[in-house]
Design a protein around this motif. Structure first.
Motif, mmCIF file in Angstrom:
data_model
loop_
_atom_site.group_PDB
_atom_site.id
_atom_site.type_symbol
_atom_site.label_atom_id
_atom_site.label_comp_id
_atom_site.label_asym_id
_atom_site.label_seq_id
_atom_site.Cartn_x
_atom_site.Cartn_y
_atom_site.Cartn_z
ATOM 1 N N ALA A 51 0.699 -0.791 0.139
ATOM 2 C CA ALA A 51 -0.093 -0.498 0.144
ATOM 3 C C ALA A 51 0.436 1.339 0.008
ATOM 4 C CB ALA A 51 -0.945 -0.041 1.077
ATOM 5 N N PRO A 52 1.806 1.293 0.682
ATOM 6 C CA PRO A 52 2.792 2.820 1.118
ATOM 7 C C PRO A 52 4.191 2.315 -0.583
ATOM 8 C CG PRO A 52 3.088 1.274 2.603
ATOM 9 C CD PRO A 52 2.418 0.299 2.178
ATOM 10 N N ALA A 53 3.869 1.484 -1.057
ATOM 11 C CA ALA A 53 4.122 1.780 -2.322
ATOM 12 C C ALA A 53 3.354 2.189 -4.118
ATOM 13 C CB ALA A 53 4.962 0.155 -3.086
ATOM 14 N N ILE A 54 2.239 2.089 -3.538
ATOM 15 C CA ILE A 54 0.964 2.162 -4.321
ATOM 16 C C ILE A 54 1.181 3.713 -4.143
ATOM 17 C CG2 ILE A 54 -1.285 2.172 -4.944
ATOM 18 C CD1 ILE A 54 -1.161 -0.890 -4.701
ATOM 19 N N THR A 55 0.937 4.273 -2.660
ATOM 20 C CA THR A 55 0.725 5.945 -2.620
ATOM 21 C C THR A 55 2.139 6.403 -3.248
ATOM 22 O OG1 THR A 55 -0.475 4.847 -0.934
ATOM 23 C CG2 THR A 55 0.595 7.117 -0.685
ATOM 24 N N LEU A 143 12.418 -1.040 -1.879
ATOM 25 C CA LEU A 143 13.120 -1.841 -3.094
ATOM 26 C C LEU A 143 11.531 -2.290 -3.940
ATOM 27 C CD1 LEU A 143 14.877 -5.152 -1.405
ATOM 28 C CD2 LEU A 143 15.800 -2.836 -2.787
ATOM 29 N N ALA A 144 10.134 -2.070 -3.156
ATOM 30 C CA ALA A 144 9.688 -2.158 -3.480
ATOM 31 C C ALA A 144 8.855 -1.370 -5.079
ATOM 32 C CB ALA A 144 7.812 -2.877 -3.230
ATOM 33 N N VAL A 145 8.762 -0.301 -4.177
ATOM 34 C CA VAL A 145 9.051 1.073 -5.093
ATOM 35 C C VAL A 145 10.317 1.238 -6.394
ATOM 36 C CG1 VAL A 145 9.235 3.675 -5.449
ATOM 37 C CG2 VAL A 145 7.868 2.199 -3.217
ATOM 38 N N ALA A 147 11.795 -1.593 -7.797
ATOM 39 C CA ALA A 147 11.717 -2.353 -8.333
ATOM 40 C C ALA A 147 9.948 -2.050 -9.558
ATOM 41 C CB ALA A 147 11.230 -3.173 -7.815
ATOM 42 N N ALA A 148 9.384 -0.987 -9.385
ATOM 43 C CA ALA A 148 7.515 -0.865 -9.755
ATOM 44 C C ALA A 148 8.693 0.157 -11.338
ATOM 45 C CB ALA A 148 6.762 -0.317 -8.691
ATOM 46 N N MET A 149 9.404 1.566 -10.119
ATOM 47 C CA MET A 149 9.736 2.825 -10.919
ATOM 48 C C MET A 149 10.332 1.732 -11.930
ATOM 49 S SD MET A 149 10.119 5.568 -8.783
ATOM 50 C CE MET A 149 9.094 5.974 -7.311
ATOM 51 N N LEU A 150 11.559 0.853 -12.188
ATOM 52 C CA LEU A 150 12.249 0.479 -13.582
ATOM 53 C C LEU A 150 11.362 0.423 -14.491
ATOM 54 C CD1 LEU A 150 14.627 -2.276 -10.985
ATOM 55 C CD2 LEU A 150 15.403 0.229 -12.709
#
Length: 279
Positions: A51-55, A143-145, A147-150
């Motif tokens: 949830a924080p990564a999506i935010t 790391l989750a954020v 990886a998504a930004m890659l």
């Protein structure tokens, strides 16, 4: 013929009260409490990690769509590339703060804090476990954020200096994790923790150059920004990605690292005193 009597069992000799049984570092206790802290947030990872990564990704989408064309380049980089590292460490530090804060304040409200204070863990070991759990959650979110930004179009999050990213990411998470411990000890209810989040952590984070370069601010506001320790944390972390910093990297490491030492000493003193923790 008399039957032989079995030898009487020898009662174990108990140490005197106050005499330590475990000498040195209680590695088993540290591992147990650290695993407990990690399992506590990882069991609800949809709420604590994803949830924080999506935010954070929503912040990236909104600001790049709304201001990307208008902002142009910042420090010689596209605005999205400039913005992304600041958003990563913003998500990391906020979750580090929430992890240690919630761990302590929930235990106090539910009355289970005694289960942590009674085991044979020193105050330094107890503090280490709380902070290590906060830093672990921070890096899980980061790391989750990242990886998504890659996979995010138009954003370059390639790392220029991995050691610098690791240093400032860990120091930032450590600083906010310690602040969360201090807040958790002081707070008597969840509203107190929310007050520190809303009136201290959020303003210092948002006004630290996460969304802009401070060289575009008026001189007075630049001085205010340079007095904010969050600025050095974010600037050093961002420089590890793009290779350009607004302040000397060594100065940022000294300021953030020195603040971590001060907060560690304060948290250790409060844990040792038992203030608002022991009846």
């Amino acid at each position: 013929m008399q039957a032989q009597q079995s030898p009487q069992p020898i009662a174990p000799t108990l140490p005197e009260p106050g005499v330590p049984v475990i000498h040195g570092i209680n590695w088993l206790g540290i591992r147990t409490l650290y695993v407990k802290e990690v399992r506590r947030f990882f069991k609800v990872q949809m709420q604590t990690v994803w949830a924080p990564a999506i935010t954070t990704l929503m912040f990236l989408a909104i600001f790049t769509l709304a201001l990307g064309g208008a902002k142009g380049e910042v420090l010689g980089f596209p605005y999205a590339t400039f913005l992304a590292p600041g958003l990563i460490i913003m998500g990391m530090t906020q979750n580090a703060f929430q992890n240690s804060l919630s761990s302590i304040i929930i235990a106090k409200v539910q009355g289970t804090i005694v289960d942590v204070l009674m085991p044979p863990l020193s105050h330094g070991e107890l503090l280490f476990c709380y902070v290590a759990g906060a830093v672990t959650r921070a890096w899980a979110v980061g790391l989750a954020v990242w990886a998504a930004m890659l996979l995010w179009p138009g954003v370059d999050v390639s790392v220029s200096n991995p050691l610098q990213v690791l240093l400032f990411g860990t120091l930032g998470a450590l600083m906010l994790g310690l602040l969360g411990v201090l807040t958790g000890i002081w707070a008597d209810k969840f509203d107190h923790g929310a007050a520190v989040t809303n009136f201290l952590v959020q303003p210092l984070t948002l006004l630290s150059g996460t969304f802009y370069a401070i060289d575009r601010l008026p001189p007075a506001m630049q001085s205010v920004s340079r007095a904010n320790p969050f600025f050095y944390m974010i600037d050093g972390f961002r420089a590890g990605f793009i290779g350009v910093a607004e302040a000397p990297v060594w100065l940022g490491a000294v300021i953030v690292g020195g603040l971590c030492l001060i907060l560690w000493a304060a948290a250790y003193a409060l844990l040792k005193s038992g203030w608002k923790l022991r009846a």
